[in-house]
Design a protein around this motif. Structure first.
Motif, PDB file in Angstrom:
ATOM      1  N   GLN A 256     -15.747   5.479  12.750  1.00 30.46           N
ATOM      2  CA  GLN A 256     -15.687   6.918  13.031  1.00 30.46           C
ATOM      3  C   GLN A 256     -16.168   7.240  14.443  1.00 30.46           C
ATOM      4  O   GLN A 256     -15.690   8.199  15.068  1.00 30.46           O
ATOM      5  CB  GLN A 256     -16.515   7.701  12.013  1.00 30.46           C
ATOM      6  CG  GLN A 256     -18.004   7.418  12.047  1.00 30.46           C
ATOM      7  CD  GLN A 256     -18.784   8.516  11.348  1.00 30.46           C
ATOM      8  OE1 GLN A 256     -18.331   9.644  11.206  1.00 30.46           O
ATOM      9  NE2 GLN A 256     -19.987   8.180  10.902  1.00 30.46           N
ATOM     10  N   ILE A 257     -17.065   6.439  14.990  1.00 29.26           N
ATOM     11  CA  ILE A 257     -17.502   6.622  16.368  1.00 29.26           C
ATOM     12  C   ILE A 257     -16.424   6.168  17.338  1.00 29.26           C
ATOM     13  O   ILE A 257     -16.199   6.790  18.384  1.00 29.26           O
ATOM     14  CB  ILE A 257     -18.835   5.877  16.597  1.00 29.26           C
ATOM     15  CG1 ILE A 257     -19.946   6.580  15.822  1.00 29.26           C
ATOM     16  CG2 ILE A 257     -19.174   5.781  18.075  1.00 29.26           C
ATOM     17  CD1 ILE A 257     -21.296   5.921  15.922  1.00 29.26           C
TER      18      ILE A 257
ATOM     19  N   TRP B  90     -23.448   9.717  23.415  1.00 28.17           N
ATOM     20  CA  TRP B  90     -24.625   9.487  22.578  1.00 28.17           C
ATOM     21  C   TRP B  90     -25.799   8.968  23.420  1.00 28.17           C
ATOM     22  O   TRP B  90     -26.462   7.991  23.072  1.00 28.17           O
ATOM     23  CB  TRP B  90     -24.275   8.526  21.440  1.00 28.17           C
ATOM     24  CG  TRP B  90     -23.182   9.076  20.582  1.00 28.17           C
ATOM     25  CD1 TRP B  90     -23.273  10.084  19.668  1.00 28.17           C
ATOM     26  CD2 TRP B  90     -21.803   8.669  20.587  1.00 28.17           C
ATOM     27  NE1 TRP B  90     -22.045  10.334  19.111  1.00 28.17           N
ATOM     28  CE2 TRP B  90     -21.131   9.481  19.645  1.00 28.17           C
ATOM     29  CE3 TRP B  90     -21.088   7.706  21.285  1.00 28.17           C
ATOM     30  CZ2 TRP B  90     -19.766   9.344  19.398  1.00 28.17           C
ATOM     31  CZ3 TRP B  90     -19.734   7.574  21.035  1.00 28.17           C
ATOM     32  CH2 TRP B  90     -19.092   8.389  20.093  1.00 28.17           C
TER      33      TRP B  90
ATOM     34  N   HIS C  60     -24.660  13.789  19.788  1.00 29.07           N
ATOM     35  CA  HIS C  60     -25.055  14.399  18.516  1.00 29.07           C
ATOM     36  C   HIS C  60     -26.302  15.233  18.760  1.00 29.07           C
ATOM     37  O   HIS C  60     -27.068  14.956  19.696  1.00 29.07           O
ATOM     38  CB  HIS C  60     -25.298  13.333  17.436  1.00 29.07           C
ATOM     39  CG  HIS C  60     -26.553  12.549  17.622  1.00 29.07           C
ATOM     40  ND1 HIS C  60     -27.602  12.594  16.740  1.00 29.07           N
ATOM     41  CD2 HIS C  60     -26.932  11.688  18.602  1.00 29.07           C
ATOM     42  CE1 HIS C  60     -28.567  11.799  17.158  1.00 29.07           C
ATOM     43  NE2 HIS C  60     -28.186  11.232  18.294  1.00 29.07           N
TER      44      HIS C  60
ATOM     45  N   TYR D  26     -19.344  18.088  12.121  1.00 25.33           N
ATOM     46  CA  TYR D  26     -20.004  16.918  11.556  1.00 25.33           C
ATOM     47  C   TYR D  26     -19.065  15.715  11.515  1.00 25.33           C
ATOM     48  O   TYR D  26     -17.890  15.838  11.169  1.00 25.33           O
ATOM     49  CB  TYR D  26     -20.475  17.200  10.136  1.00 25.33           C
ATOM     50  CG  TYR D  26     -21.592  18.204  10.028  1.00 25.33           C
ATOM     51  CD1 TYR D  26     -22.905  17.840  10.318  1.00 25.33           C
ATOM     52  CD2 TYR D  26     -21.340  19.516   9.630  1.00 25.33           C
ATOM     53  CE1 TYR D  26     -23.935  18.756  10.221  1.00 25.33           C
ATOM     54  CE2 TYR D  26     -22.365  20.437   9.526  1.00 25.33           C
ATOM     55  CZ  TYR D  26     -23.655  20.057   9.823  1.00 25.33           C
ATOM     56  OH  TYR D  26     -24.669  20.979   9.719  1.00 25.33           O
ATOM     57  N   ALA D  27     -19.597  14.568  11.863  1.00 28.96           N
ATOM     58  CA  ALA D  27     -18.957  13.304  11.531  1.00 28.96           C
ATOM     59  C   ALA D  27     -19.401  12.920  10.120  1.00 28.96           C
ATOM     60  O   ALA D  27     -20.244  13.583   9.507  1.00 28.96           O
ATOM     61  CB  ALA D  27     -19.359  12.230  12.540  1.00 28.96           C
ATOM     62  N   HIS D  28     -18.843  11.835   9.596  1.00 24.18           N
ATOM     63  CA  HIS D  28     -19.265  11.364   8.281  1.00 24.18           C
ATOM     64  C   HIS D  28     -20.679  10.798   8.374  1.00 24.18           C
ATOM     65  O   HIS D  28     -21.048  10.178   9.365  1.00 24.18           O
ATOM     66  CB  HIS D  28     -18.309  10.286   7.766  1.00 24.18           C
ATOM     67  CG  HIS D  28     -16.924  10.785   7.512  1.00 24.18           C
ATOM     68  ND1 HIS D  28     -16.632  11.747   6.575  1.00 24.18           N
ATOM     69  CD2 HIS D  28     -15.742  10.451   8.091  1.00 24.18           C
ATOM     70  CE1 HIS D  28     -15.341  11.991   6.581  1.00 24.18           C
ATOM     71  NE2 HIS D  28     -14.774  11.220   7.501  1.00 24.18           N
ATOM     72  N   GLY D  29     -21.463  11.028   7.332  1.00 26.09           N
ATOM     73  CA  GLY D  29     -22.816  10.495   7.298  1.00 26.09           C
ATOM     74  C   GLY D  29     -23.831  11.588   7.054  1.00 26.09           C
ATOM     75  O   GLY D  29     -23.483  12.759   6.863  1.00 26.09           O
TER      76      GLY D  29
ATOM     77  N   ARG E 173     -26.112  14.561   7.422  1.00 24.05           N
ATOM     78  CA  ARG E 173     -25.898  15.686   8.333  1.00 24.05           C
ATOM     79  C   ARG E 173     -26.960  15.820   9.431  1.00 24.05           C
ATOM     80  O   ARG E 173     -26.618  16.205  10.546  1.00 24.05           O
ATOM     81  CB  ARG E 173     -25.769  16.990   7.537  1.00 24.05           C
ATOM     82  CG  ARG E 173     -24.473  17.044   6.754  1.00 24.05           C
ATOM     83  CD  ARG E 173     -24.090  18.440   6.326  1.00 24.05           C
ATOM     84  NE  ARG E 173     -22.659  18.479   6.016  1.00 24.05           N
ATOM     85  CZ  ARG E 173     -21.965  19.600   5.910  1.00 24.05           C
ATOM     86  NH1 ARG E 173     -22.562  20.764   6.073  1.00 24.05           N
ATOM     87  NH2 ARG E 173     -20.674  19.555   5.647  1.00 24.05           N
TER      88      ARG E 173
ATOM     89  N   THR F 266     -25.532  13.634  12.310  1.00 23.86           N
ATOM     90  CA  THR F 266     -24.098  13.523  12.610  1.00 23.86           C
ATOM     91  C   THR F 266     -23.448  14.822  13.080  1.00 23.86           C
ATOM     92  O   THR F 266     -22.219  14.943  13.009  1.00 23.86           O
ATOM     93  CB  THR F 266     -23.336  13.009  11.374  1.00 23.86           C
ATOM     94  OG1 THR F 266     -23.556  13.896  10.266  1.00 23.86           O
ATOM     95  CG2 THR F 266     -23.782  11.604  11.000  1.00 23.86           C
TER      96      THR F 266
ATOM     97  N   MET G  90     -21.871  16.693  15.886  1.00 22.83           N
ATOM     98  CA  MET G  90     -21.355  16.223  17.165  1.00 22.83           C
ATOM     99  C   MET G  90     -20.942  17.370  18.096  1.00 22.83           C
ATOM    100  O   MET G  90     -20.376  18.371  17.655  1.00 22.83           O
ATOM    101  CB  MET G  90     -20.140  15.316  16.938  1.00 22.83           C
ATOM    102  CG  MET G  90     -20.421  14.095  16.099  1.00 22.83           C
ATOM    103  SD  MET G  90     -21.536  12.930  16.930  1.00 22.83           S
ATOM    104  CE  MET G  90     -21.673  11.651  15.684  1.00 22.83           C
TER     105      MET G  90
END
Length: 206
Positions: free
Chosen positions: A21-22, A106, A136, A186-189, A191, A194, A196
Motif C-alpha cells: 500500500q505504501i 514519510w 502521515h 487513511y491508508a489501510h492499517g 488509524r 495511517t 496520509m
C-alpha cells in the motif's frame, strides 16, 4: 538505544516501508519529479526506482549511515545518476537555488525541527520549484487525534523519532511553501498511524 537506532531500526524501517500500500503512493508521486532532485530522508532508497527519464540527477540525503549503505545497490540500479549524502535536513550541504524538485516521503514526522528543515529546503530549491510529498500525520477525527497525542511519546523512541500528531499541511505552509495540490485520507492499517497527506507544494517566486 544507540545500538537499536543504528543496527536494529534501519532494517525494520526498510521492511515496514516496503508494504504494497505504501508502494502505491510512491508510484503516484515520484514520476512527477523533474530535473535535479533532492530527496530528503532517502532512507534505504525505496523511491529510487520510480524516478523517470525527466530526472537528470538525484541527491539522496539521510542522517543514517546504515540506511544509506542499504540504499547503495538501489542507487546503482536507478535510471538517473544518484549521489547519496549523509547529513541533516536542517543543514543541507547544497548551494542556494540548486534544486528543481524536492521529494519527501514519510520523513517530516521524524525531523526534530521541521520548520528549520523546511527553511533549508526552500533555500536550496529554485524559485518556483516543486516539493512533492507524502507524509502521515494528524487525523481530523477528534477521537483518532486524541490517540495520536497519547501514543506519540511512547512511539517516538522506537520509531526513529516519528511523531504521529503533526498536521503536515499546516507545517509545510508555515515553512514558506504554497500547497498547490493536496489529498488526505487513511491508508489501510491502524488509524493513528495511517492518516496520509499527499501532494505538491511550490516555492514562491518572490
Amino acid at each position: 538505544m544507540i545500538l537499536y537506532e543504528r543496527w536494529v531500526l534501519p532494517p525494520l524501517l526498510d521492511r515496514a516501508m516496503r508494504q504494497q500500500q505504501i508502494e502505491k503512493y510512491r508510484r503516484n508521486l515520484i514520476p512527477a519529479a523533474r530535473g535535479t532532485v533532492l530527496e530528503i530522508g532517502v532512507g534505504s532508497g525505496l523511491n529510487l526506482r520510480h524516478y523517470g527519464a525527466e530526472v537528470t540527477q538525484v541527491v539522496g540525503l539521510d542522517p543514517s549511515r546504515r540506511l544509506l549503505s542499504m540504499a547503495r545497490p538501489r542507487a546503482r540500479a536507478a535510471k538517473p545518476p544518484v549521489d547519496l549524502m549523509e547529513g541533516s535536513a536542517t543543514a543541507i550541504p547544497l548551494g542556494d537555488a540548486s534544486i528543481d524538485t524536492l521529494v519527501m516521503t514519510w520523513t517530516l514526522c521524524s525531523i526534530p525541527d521541521p520548520l528549520a528543515a523546511l527553511g533549508e529546503m526552500r533555500r536550496v530549491l529554485r524559485p518556483g520549484g516543486v516539493l512533492l510529498f507524502v507524509e502521515h500525520g494528524l487525523s481530523p477525527e477528534p477521537g483518532v487525534a486524541r490517540w495520536q497525542h497519547r501514543l506519540t511519546p511512547f512511539w517516538r523512541p522506537f520509531a526513529g523519532g516519528c511523531r504521529l500528531n503533526r498536521k503536515m499541511d499546516d507545517l509545510i505552509r508555515a515553512g514558506g511553501f504554497d500547497i498547490a495540490e493536496l489529498k488526505e485520507g487513511y491508508a489501510h492499517g491502524p488509524r493513528p498511524m495511517t492518516y496520509m497527506y499527499e501532494g505538491r507544494a511550490v516555492s514562491p517566486l518572490s
